[in-house]
Design an enzyme around this catalytic site. Sequence first.
Site, short mmCIF file in Angstrom:
data_model
loop_
_atom_site.label_atom_id
_atom_site.label_comp_id
_atom_site.label_asym_id
_atom_site.label_seq_id
_atom_site.Cartn_x
_atom_site.Cartn_y
_atom_site.Cartn_z
CB CYS A 10 -0.98 -0.01 1.18
SG CYS A 10 -0.20 0.06 2.81
CG ASN A 13 4.35 -1.65 5.32
OD1 ASN A 13 5.46 -1.96 5.74
ND2 ASN A 13 3.37 -2.52 5.25
CB CYS A 15 -3.57 1.88 7.12
SG CYS A 15 -3.26 3.38 8.09
NE ARG A 16 -4.55 1.65 1.86
CZ ARG A 16 -4.35 2.34 0.76
NH1 ARG A 16 -5.24 2.24 -0.22
NH2 ARG A 16 -3.29 3.10 0.62
CB SER A 17 0.18 -3.47 2.92
OG SER A 17 1.07 -2.55 3.49
CG ASP A 127 -5.07 5.90 2.41
OD1 ASP A 127 -5.09 5.52 3.59
OD2 ASP A 127 -4.13 6.54 1.92
P1 4NP Z 1 -1.72 2.92 4.06
O1 4NP Z 1 -2.28 4.33 4.60
O2 4NP Z 1 -1.22 3.20 2.67
O3 4NP Z 1 -2.93 2.06 4.07
O4 4NP Z 1 -0.65 2.49 5.03
C1 4NP Z 1 -1.52 5.49 4.60
C2 4NP Z 1 -0.63 5.75 5.63
C3 4NP Z 1 0.09 6.93 5.64
C4 4NP Z 1 -0.07 7.84 4.62
C5 4NP Z 1 -0.94 7.59 3.58
C6 4NP Z 1 -1.66 6.40 3.57
N1 4NP Z 1 0.65 9.08 4.65
O5 4NP Z 1 0.42 9.91 3.77
O6 4NP Z 1 1.48 9.27 5.55
#
Ligand code: 4NP
Length: 166
Positions: A10, A13, A15-17, A127
Amino acid sequence: MAATRILFVCLGNICRSPMAEGVFRRVAEEEGLIDRFEIDSAGLGDWHIGQAPDHRAQKAARSRGVDISSQSARQVVDEDFERFDLLLVMDRSNYAELKARAPHEARAKIRPFLDFAPHVGTSDVPDPFFGGTEGFDHALDLIEAASRGLLASLTGEDRAKVKRSG
Ligand code: 4NP
């Protein structure tokens, strides 16, 4: 039989993955098939390297009996394209970005994770980072569906499907 190596990808790294890594591990364990897999996750960005998953992701996963607290964020590296058999992305933006970074011969290994849950009717695990807790629960619903579909697809066994409807 050599293990199938799967990398969930994702943006951050955190939240989703990590949730996908934890849920797929759990589903494979429940089915007694965990020995067939090597599972990891990584992010396209470098903002959260070394951090544990977002506390909201940890909490949402824990409420479904999945502990992701010991995971640590890392960024996708060039070796991942060789090392893994499948690189499963969470949304179309991840897909475009990872394909752009991949060497030509590795591009076919990159797939949208939700390809394995066609019945959910979307290609994207949204997201949840900038939203509320309900986004994490929704992401987990999609991730659970795709995890069962992925396991059934890779093992050719129907038990995961039976479980989904039961
Ligand atoms: P993820 O979510 O891609 O599901 O881990 C996010 C975590 C952090 C950010 C964006 C999405 N960020 O912009 O810091």
